[in-house]
Design a protein around this motif. Sequence first.
Motif, PDB file in Angstrom:
ATOM      1  N   ALA A 158       8.418   5.857  -2.378  1.00  0.00           N
ATOM      2  CA  ALA A 158       7.123   5.608  -3.018  1.00  0.00           C
ATOM      3  C   ALA A 158       6.263   6.872  -3.011  1.00  0.00           C
ATOM      4  CB  ALA A 158       6.407   4.467  -2.306  1.00  0.00           C
ATOM      5  N   ALA A 159       6.230   7.563  -1.884  1.00  0.00           N
ATOM      6  CA  ALA A 159       5.440   8.797  -1.779  1.00  0.00           C
ATOM      7  C   ALA A 159       6.011   9.882  -2.683  1.00  0.00           C
ATOM      8  CB  ALA A 159       5.413   9.268  -0.328  1.00  0.00           C
ATOM      9  N   GLY A 160       7.324  10.014  -2.698  1.00  0.00           N
ATOM     10  CA  GLY A 160       7.957  11.045  -3.514  1.00  0.00           C
ATOM     11  C   GLY A 160       7.766  10.809  -5.002  1.00  0.00           C
ATOM     12  N   LEU A 161       7.894   9.555  -5.445  1.00  0.00           N
ATOM     13  CA  LEU A 161       7.698   9.245  -6.865  1.00  0.00           C
ATOM     14  C   LEU A 161       6.257   9.484  -7.287  1.00  0.00           C
ATOM     15  CD1 LEU A 161       9.845   5.990  -7.269  1.00  0.00           C
ATOM     16  CD2 LEU A 161      10.393   8.302  -8.063  1.00  0.00           C
ATOM     17  N   ALA A 162       5.305   9.173  -6.402  1.00  0.00           N
ATOM     18  CA  ALA A 162       3.897   9.439  -6.719  1.00  0.00           C
ATOM     19  C   ALA A 162       3.675  10.931  -6.947  1.00  0.00           C
ATOM     20  CB  ALA A 162       3.008   8.926  -5.586  1.00  0.00           C
ATOM     21  N   ALA A 163       4.233  11.750  -6.060  1.00  0.00           N
ATOM     22  CA  ALA A 163       4.083  13.203  -6.197  1.00  0.00           C
ATOM     23  C   ALA A 163       4.749  13.705  -7.475  1.00  0.00           C
ATOM     24  CB  ALA A 163       4.672  13.897  -4.971  1.00  0.00           C
ATOM     25  N   ALA A 164       5.924  13.180  -7.775  1.00  0.00           N
ATOM     26  CA  ALA A 164       6.651  13.619  -8.971  1.00  0.00           C
ATOM     27  C   ALA A 164       5.895  13.277 -10.246  1.00  0.00           C
ATOM     28  CB  ALA A 164       8.036  12.977  -8.997  1.00  0.00           C
ATOM     29  N   MET A 165       5.118  12.207 -10.206  1.00  0.00           N
ATOM     30  CA  MET A 165       4.375  11.791 -11.389  1.00  0.00           C
ATOM     31  C   MET A 165       2.934  12.258 -11.361  1.00  0.00           C
ATOM     32  SD  MET A 165       5.971   8.001 -12.103  1.00  0.00           S
ATOM     33  CE  MET A 165       5.314   7.987 -13.775  1.00  0.00           C
ATOM     34  N   GLY A 166       2.605  13.090 -10.375  1.00  0.00           N
ATOM     35  CA  GLY A 166       1.260  13.642 -10.309  1.00  0.00           C
ATOM     36  C   GLY A 166       0.200  12.616  -9.986  1.00  0.00           C
ATOM     37  N   LYS A 167       0.578  11.606  -9.188  1.00  0.00           N
ATOM     38  CA  LYS A 167      -0.357  10.541  -8.837  1.00  0.00           C
ATOM     39  C   LYS A 167      -0.547  10.501  -7.324  1.00  0.00           C
ATOM     40  CE  LYS A 167       1.216   7.674 -12.718  1.00  0.00           C
ATOM     41  NZ  LYS A 167       0.000   7.802 -13.544  1.00  0.00           N
ATOM     42  N   PRO A 168      -1.688  10.026  -6.863  1.00  0.00           N
ATOM     43  CA  PRO A 168      -1.879   9.864  -5.413  1.00  0.00           C
ATOM     44  C   PRO A 168      -1.118   8.643  -4.912  1.00  0.00           C
ATOM     45  CG  PRO A 168      -3.806   9.084  -6.597  1.00  0.00           C
ATOM     46  CD  PRO A 168      -2.907   9.710  -7.625  1.00  0.00           C
ATOM     47  N   ASP A 169      -0.610   8.746  -3.699  1.00  0.00           N
ATOM     48  CA  ASP A 169       0.134   7.643  -3.100  1.00  0.00           C
ATOM     49  C   ASP A 169      -0.868   6.669  -2.463  1.00  0.00           C
ATOM     50  OD1 ASP A 169       2.004   5.965  -2.016  1.00  0.00           O
ATOM     51  OD2 ASP A 169       2.561   7.315  -0.364  1.00  0.00           O
ATOM     52  N   THR A 170      -1.409   5.808  -3.302  1.00  0.00           N
ATOM     53  CA  THR A 170      -2.445   4.871  -2.870  1.00  0.00           C
ATOM     54  C   THR A 170      -1.887   3.445  -2.850  1.00  0.00           C
ATOM     55  OG1 THR A 170      -3.155   4.498  -5.144  1.00  0.00           O
ATOM     56  CG2 THR A 170      -4.200   6.322  -3.943  1.00  0.00           C
ATOM     57  N   PRO A 171      -2.631   2.514  -2.239  1.00  0.00           N
ATOM     58  CA  PRO A 171      -2.207   1.111  -2.302  1.00  0.00           C
ATOM     59  C   PRO A 171      -2.048   0.626  -3.748  1.00  0.00           C
ATOM     60  CG  PRO A 171      -3.860   1.382  -0.608  1.00  0.00           C
ATOM     61  CD  PRO A 171      -3.779   2.695  -1.326  1.00  0.00           C
ATOM     62  N   ALA A 172      -2.885   1.134  -4.647  1.00  0.00           N
ATOM     63  CA  ALA A 172      -2.778   0.736  -6.055  1.00  0.00           C
ATOM     64  C   ALA A 172      -1.454   1.208  -6.652  1.00  0.00           C
ATOM     65  CB  ALA A 172      -3.951   1.300  -6.849  1.00  0.00           C
ATOM     66  N   TRP A 173      -1.048   2.442  -6.300  1.00  0.00           N
ATOM     67  CA  TRP A 173       0.226   2.968  -6.769  1.00  0.00           C
ATOM     68  C   TRP A 173       1.388   2.125  -6.260  1.00  0.00           C
ATOM     69  CZ3 TRP A 173       3.277   5.435  -9.859  1.00  0.00           C
ATOM     70  CH2 TRP A 173       4.521   5.893  -9.423  1.00  0.00           C
ATOM     71  N   ARG A 174       1.342   1.760  -5.005  1.00  0.00           N
ATOM     72  CA  ARG A 174       2.422   0.970  -4.430  1.00  0.00           C
ATOM     73  C   ARG A 174       2.443  -0.446  -5.021  1.00  0.00           C
ATOM     74  NH1 ARG A 174       4.145   3.060   1.459  1.00  0.00           N
ATOM     75  NH2 ARG A 174       3.963   5.288   0.989  1.00  0.00           N
ATOM     76  N   ALA A 175       1.273  -0.944  -5.345  1.00  0.00           N
ATOM     77  CA  ALA A 175       1.214  -2.251  -6.012  1.00  0.00           C
ATOM     78  C   ALA A 175       1.858  -2.169  -7.393  1.00  0.00           C
ATOM     79  CB  ALA A 175      -0.239  -2.724  -6.124  1.00  0.00           C
ATOM     80  N   THR A 176       1.671  -1.021  -8.042  1.00  0.00           N
ATOM     81  CA  THR A 176       2.298  -0.818  -9.357  1.00  0.00           C
ATOM     82  C   THR A 176       3.816  -0.793  -9.230  1.00  0.00           C
ATOM     83  OG1 THR A 176       0.395   0.437 -10.191  1.00  0.00           O
ATOM     84  CG2 THR A 176       2.495   0.765 -11.323  1.00  0.00           C
ATOM     85  N   LEU A 177       4.333  -0.078  -8.205  1.00  0.00           N
ATOM     86  CA  LEU A 177       5.778  -0.044  -7.984  1.00  0.00           C
ATOM     87  C   LEU A 177       6.316  -1.445  -7.706  1.00  0.00           C
ATOM     88  CD1 LEU A 177       6.376   3.132  -5.752  1.00  0.00           C
ATOM     89  CD2 LEU A 177       6.783   2.857  -8.206  1.00  0.00           C
ATOM     90  N   HIS A 178       5.570  -2.199  -6.909  1.00  0.00           N
ATOM     91  CA  HIS A 178       6.011  -3.559  -6.606  1.00  0.00           C
ATOM     92  C   HIS A 178       6.046  -4.416  -7.867  1.00  0.00           C
ATOM     93  CE1 HIS A 178       5.270  -7.824  -5.515  1.00  0.00           C
ATOM     94  NE2 HIS A 178       6.225  -7.557  -4.635  1.00  0.00           N
ATOM     95  N   GLU A 179       5.021  -4.273  -8.689  1.00  0.00           N
ATOM     96  CA  GLU A 179       4.960  -5.043  -9.933  1.00  0.00           C
ATOM     97  C   GLU A 179       6.131  -4.698 -10.844  1.00  0.00           C
ATOM     98  OE1 GLU A 179       1.927  -5.672 -13.744  1.00  0.00           O
ATOM     99  OE2 GLU A 179       1.272  -4.578 -11.961  1.00  0.00           O
TER     100      GLU A 179
END
Length: 309
Positions: free
Chosen positions: A242-263
Amino acid sequence: MVNERITIGALARRSGVPVKTLRFYSDEGLLPPVGRTRSGYRVYAEDAVVRLDLIRTLREAGLGLAAIKAIFARDMTLAEALRLRLRAIETHIASLQHIAAALRATLRSEPDQADIRRLCTVTRLTTEERKAVIERFYERVSEGVPIDDTWKRQMMQASTPTLPEVPTPEQLDAWIELAEIVQDEDFIQKMRAAAAETWDSGFDLAAHQRVSQEANAAARELIDRGVPPTDAAARPVVERMAAGLAAAMGKPDTPAWRATLHEKSRGHDPRASRYWELVAILKGQPPQSGANEEWHWLNAAVAHHLAPA
């Protein structure tokens, strides 16, 4: 004698080729005369017999007039022309073998509609046409999306189905299903939307590939140990990914980002994973093996460990 001239009639008698055919070759530029008699008949150099033998040999090998002209004009070497012809013959042989396999599958018992459908699909498309189906899919998915051309070519090569010489009925059915998926308009639109979301200005392809490789390797290790994706041992893998994909996409690794991955893990279009399962079948592999198995494991792990508390 090297400088001897022979009439078209004499050339026909020496070679056994009809005068009409010799005139045709001359008119096409394959067998140019060196002059004409006072009566207007074409005359040829004696080495025309050797040239004619080569023309006949190449024609019997299946080369067209354009290819033979290119050889004589030095635009193409003889070896290049023969290699092209060999590839064409091999492609045709493979196509016939696929048709034979479909016929054998059809004749296992009294043919039903599925057998006829399988036979029609295989006989309708050549190997190159099957490749074109996949290429058109990727071209449509990438319309208006800044996808890296090298990555796109690699994906095409990895996913273009190559039926074995004697495909099984399961492989023939897999190709039919795969062709239907990649020509489904709804699926194409969903894949384009997903590509547009991924390939934005902040996307780092190299970083994304590195994260994916590391996650797949970790998943493989746990799969081999019999660890299910819901086990606590899977959580660190999901966290790193999750952290690595956020960095690769230029996004912060936030709870919202992880919620997006879960969705995304919960709302994943099953046709996307089915696509790779079918590619595996076409390659003679179990549908859920290797990268396919790892992807399913990771998707299940994300769905479990990133679920809202």
